[in-house]
Design a protein around this motif. Structure first.
Motif, short mmCIF file in Angstrom:
data_model
loop_
_atom_site.label_atom_id
_atom_site.label_comp_id
_atom_site.label_asym_id
_atom_site.label_seq_id
_atom_site.Cartn_x
_atom_site.Cartn_y
_atom_site.Cartn_z
N PHE A 1 2.86 0.55 -13.79
CA PHE A 1 3.75 -0.23 -12.92
C PHE A 1 3.96 -1.61 -13.52
O PHE A 1 3.08 -2.13 -14.23
N SER A 2 5.07 -2.22 -13.21
CA SER A 2 5.38 -3.54 -13.75
C SER A 2 4.44 -4.62 -13.22
O SER A 2 4.21 -5.62 -13.90
N SER A 3 3.88 -4.42 -12.02
CA SER A 3 2.98 -5.42 -11.45
C SER A 3 2.17 -4.79 -10.31
O SER A 3 2.50 -3.70 -9.84
N MET A 4 1.16 -5.50 -9.87
CA MET A 4 0.37 -5.03 -8.73
C MET A 4 1.25 -4.98 -7.48
O MET A 4 1.14 -4.07 -6.66
N GLN A 5 2.15 -5.93 -7.36
CA GLN A 5 3.05 -5.96 -6.21
C GLN A 5 3.96 -4.73 -6.19
O GLN A 5 4.23 -4.17 -5.12
N SER A 6 4.43 -4.30 -7.36
CA SER A 6 5.30 -3.12 -7.39
C SER A 6 4.51 -1.86 -7.06
O SER A 6 5.01 -0.97 -6.36
N PHE A 7 3.27 -1.78 -7.50
CA PHE A 7 2.40 -0.65 -7.15
C PHE A 7 2.18 -0.61 -5.64
O PHE A 7 2.33 0.44 -5.00
N GLN A 8 1.85 -1.74 -5.06
CA GLN A 8 1.62 -1.81 -3.62
C GLN A 8 2.89 -1.49 -2.83
O GLN A 8 2.84 -0.83 -1.79
N ALA A 9 4.03 -1.93 -3.34
CA ALA A 9 5.30 -1.64 -2.68
C ALA A 9 5.60 -0.14 -2.70
O ALA A 9 6.07 0.42 -1.71
N ALA A 10 5.30 0.51 -3.82
CA ALA A 10 5.52 1.95 -3.92
C ALA A 10 4.62 2.69 -2.94
O ALA A 10 5.09 3.59 -2.22
N LEU A 11 3.36 2.32 -2.87
CA LEU A 11 2.42 2.99 -1.96
C LEU A 11 2.77 2.75 -0.49
O LEU A 11 2.50 3.59 0.36
#
Length: 93
Positions: free
Chosen positions: A65-75
Motif C-alpha cells: 500500500f502507498s501508506s498506512m492511511q491507505s491500508f486503513q482506508a481499504a480495510l
C-alpha cells in the motif's frame, strides 16, 4: 510504502485453492483496493523446508500500500466486507 503480510496457516484439515486465489481473489483486491492505495500484490506458496518437512503455512500474500492511511482506508472501506467474504471460496484456514 506499507507492506502487509497475510499468512494462511497449515493445519491438519486446512485447504487452500491456490489457482482460485491467483485468478480471482488477487484480481479482486487490485480492482477494489487499487483506488485506495493498493499498489501491488504478490502470492507465495508454502513449500517444504530444507529438511523436507511441511511448511508452517499454505500460502502468504504480500500487499503493498502507498501508506498506512491507505491500508486503513481499504480495510474500513465499502469493499472490505465483500473481499473478506470471498475467503471461504479458496480456504478454510
Amino acid at each position: 510504502m506499507v507492506l502487509v503480510s497475510v499468512t494462511y496457516p497449515r493445519g491438519t484439515d486446512a485447504t487452500f485453492d491456490f489457482d482460485y486465489y491467483l485468478q480471482n481473489h488477487l484480481s479482486l483486491l487490485m480492482k477494489r483496493w487499487g483506488n485506495s492505495g493498493l499498489q501491488a500484490v504478490e502470492a507465495l506458496r508454502g513449500i517444504a523446508g530444507a529438511d523436507g518437512g511441511e511448511p508452517p503455512f499454505l500460502a502468504q500474500a504480500l500487499l503493498r500500500f502507498s501508506s498506512m492511511q491507505s491500508f486503513q482506508a481499504a480495510l474500513g472501506g465499502e469493499y472490505a466486507p465483500k473481499i473478506m467474504g470471498y475467503i471461504p471460496n479458496f480456504t478454510n484456514a
